[in-house]
Design a protein around this motif. Structure first.
Motif, mmCIF file in Angstrom:
data_model
loop_
_atom_site.group_PDB
_atom_site.id
_atom_site.type_symbol
_atom_site.label_atom_id
_atom_site.label_comp_id
_atom_site.label_asym_id
_atom_site.label_seq_id
_atom_site.Cartn_x
_atom_site.Cartn_y
_atom_site.Cartn_z
ATOM 1 N N GLY A 76 0.814 -1.209 0.000
ATOM 2 C CA GLY A 76 0.000 0.000 0.000
ATOM 3 C C GLY A 76 0.846 1.257 0.000
ATOM 4 N N LEU A 77 1.976 1.222 0.702
ATOM 5 C CA LEU A 77 2.877 2.373 0.732
ATOM 6 C C LEU A 77 3.486 2.623 -0.645
ATOM 7 C CD1 LEU A 77 4.701 1.812 4.145
ATOM 8 C CD2 LEU A 77 3.125 3.665 3.575
ATOM 9 N N VAL A 78 3.830 1.568 -1.350
ATOM 10 C CA VAL A 78 4.357 1.723 -2.714
ATOM 11 C C VAL A 78 3.328 2.429 -3.597
ATOM 12 C CG1 VAL A 78 5.060 0.478 -4.806
ATOM 13 C CG2 VAL A 78 5.931 -0.239 -2.565
ATOM 14 N N GLN A 79 2.079 1.983 -3.474
ATOM 15 C CA GLN A 79 1.017 2.577 -4.289
ATOM 16 C C GLN A 79 0.733 4.022 -3.896
ATOM 17 O OE1 GLN A 79 -2.107 -0.235 -3.472
ATOM 18 N NE2 GLN A 79 -1.361 -1.751 -4.964
ATOM 19 N N ALA A 80 0.785 4.325 -2.602
ATOM 20 C CA ALA A 80 0.440 5.668 -2.127
ATOM 21 C C ALA A 80 1.537 6.684 -2.390
ATOM 22 C CB ALA A 80 0.123 5.623 -0.637
ATOM 23 N N THR A 81 2.798 6.255 -2.336
ATOM 24 C CA THR A 81 3.906 7.209 -2.445
ATOM 25 C C THR A 81 4.546 7.253 -3.819
ATOM 26 O OG1 THR A 81 5.557 5.577 -1.774
ATOM 27 C CG2 THR A 81 4.487 6.851 -0.018
ATOM 28 N N GLY A 82 4.436 6.162 -4.590
ATOM 29 C CA GLY A 82 5.130 6.103 -5.871
ATOM 30 C C GLY A 82 6.584 5.680 -5.739
#
Length: 432
Positions: free
Chosen positions: A31-37
């Motif tokens: 989820g962090l990868v998706q939220a931050t790029g």
């Protein structure tokens, strides 16, 4: 050129990841990868360091979606704390806030009055120590102290260009004096800007919204946030709604101009008008000797809420003036939300809110496109102090430079080293 994904994430990577975790409540590394790029490698490195520092913890696994169950991450709010102090002529408000933005202790004490600044600093030092000890928080977990007071900021001085009630504070190096006395790092800010940050950090305002916190204490100020980031202007004085001119031939303001919103509609103007009218003064119980502006304004407000016609007329006039100024600001900034906050609105907000909302509904220029919502803060009296603590908490998201002399938005102003490209911004709902 090396980048964040190659084992040396820039401070803004840490900032973005920690703030997304805070905003989400619980979230997985994916989820962090998706939220931050950011890349998976960057997220893994940053999260590992955050866990090692005790700022983030793993709390279990998400429900299965057919593959391996993802580990969920959550902020560890008790890992760090910050003290917020709102310094005003009428009173000093203290708040101890954990890393998640929850107020764990707060108190209010008498204001600065005419006391010498150094004596007030000595008293504040004792009261800060009492706040921390009373909450049972270890001193080494307190990151620092955010200190806010009425603007405008004086960028070349430790203190402000002060309003009349605090003229004896001009050029006093308040941040350095308080840091030396408490042993804590100190960050100074305008109280209205801090109030806006506090409203956002507490979760009351989404990071995607363009909004203003209209603050009424002893005077009138405004804090602005655009997309979750404080908009402060070149000197930290953006949004001074109290000094928008409403009447070029109006009363002289302490700032040197005429017809300012504060001079026509601020608490001091309301109190002066009430004292000039015997019937209103009697109805409000104003004695021959003036008390503080805050105390007298509260008395006029109580009379107005009881239906005393003279007091009610004064506050309605103040509200109409303030509404016109708010419409000007809303049109310039294309606001989506206006939050009424500060000690003045904590008392009189229900009288002001419908007038301001009505003005914006009637005359906001792009009203056919969208409405500006006007909302009364749920923590109007303590919002600046909470926002002051938030200044320190946001500063924790980016390692601080010596002296905490941060001129820009504290969570997003740290420039990247030349060899490291600026990290992409976090996703919707997260601040930088």
């Amino acid at each position: 050129m090396s980048g964040p994904a190659q084992g040396m994430p820039h401070a803004s990577s840490r900032s973005a990841v920690l703030d997304v975790i805070r905003a989400a409540g619980t979230i997985s590394r994916t989820g962090l990868v998706q939220a931050t790029g950011f890349t998976g490698a960057t997220i893994s490195t940053v999260v590992r360091r955050l866990i090692d520092d005790g700022l983030v913890r793993e709390i279990g696994r998400a429900a299965s979606t057919g593959g391996k169950r993802r580990v969920l991450l959550q902020l560890n709010p008790s890992s760090r704390y910050a003290v917020g102090v709102h310094l005003d002529h009428a009173g000093i408000t203290y708040a101890l806030v954990d890393l998640g933005g929850t107020v764990v202790a707060q108190m209010s004490r008498s204001g600065v009055g005419s006391r010498a600044p150094q004596r007030v600093v000595e008293r504040m030092t004792r009261e800060v120590a009492s706040l921390i000890e009373g909450a049972g928080v270890r001193r080494d977990r307190v990151l620092g102290l955010g200190l806010v007071s009425p603007g405008p900021l004086a960028p070349t001085s430790g203190m402000r260009l002060t309003p009349p009630f605090m003229r004896h504070w001009e050029d006093f190096p308040l941040d350095r004096a308080l840091a030396a006395a408490t042993g804590l790092p100190v960050v100074l800010e305008n109280d209205a800007t801090a109030a806006a940050l506090g409203e956002h950090w507490s979760g009351g305002v989404p990071g995607t919204v363009t909004f203003a916190a209209l603050h009424m204490g002893t005077g009138i100020g405004t804090g602005l946030m655009v997309g979750g980031v404080s908009y402060r202007g070149s000197s930290g004085n953006a949004g001074e709604l109290g000094h928008i001119c409403l009447d070029i031939n109006g009363p002289k303001c302490w700032c040197g101009a005429r017809g300012c919103t504060e001079a026509m509609a601020g608490p001091a103007a309301v109190v002066a008008a009430a004292r000039a009218d015997r019937e209103v003064a009697r109805a409000a119980g104003l004695g021959a000797e003036p008390r503080s502006v805050a105390a007298d304004f509260a008395a006029v407000t109580r009379a107005a809420r009881r239906g005393e016609p003279g007091a009610l007329a004064l506050l309605e006039h103040s509200a109409r003036c303030l509404a016109v100024a708010a419409r000007t600001l809303a049109t310039i900034m294309d606001l989506e939300l206006l939050v009424l906050t500060g000690a003045g609105f904590a008392k009189a907000g229900p009288l002001y809110l419908p007038v301001v909302q009505g003005e914006l509904d009637r005359a906001f220029f792009p009203r056919a496109t969208h409405r500006v919502e006007v909302r009364l803060s749920q923590s109007a009296a303590t919002a600046p102090a909470v926002g002051a603590a938030t200044l320190i908490l946001r500063a924790e998201l980016v390692p601080l430079r010596a002296g905490l002399r941060l001129p820009g938005d504290l969570a997003g102003s740290e420039p990247a080293p030349a060899a490291v490209p600026e990290a992409p911004p976090p996703g919707p709902g997260a601040t930088r």
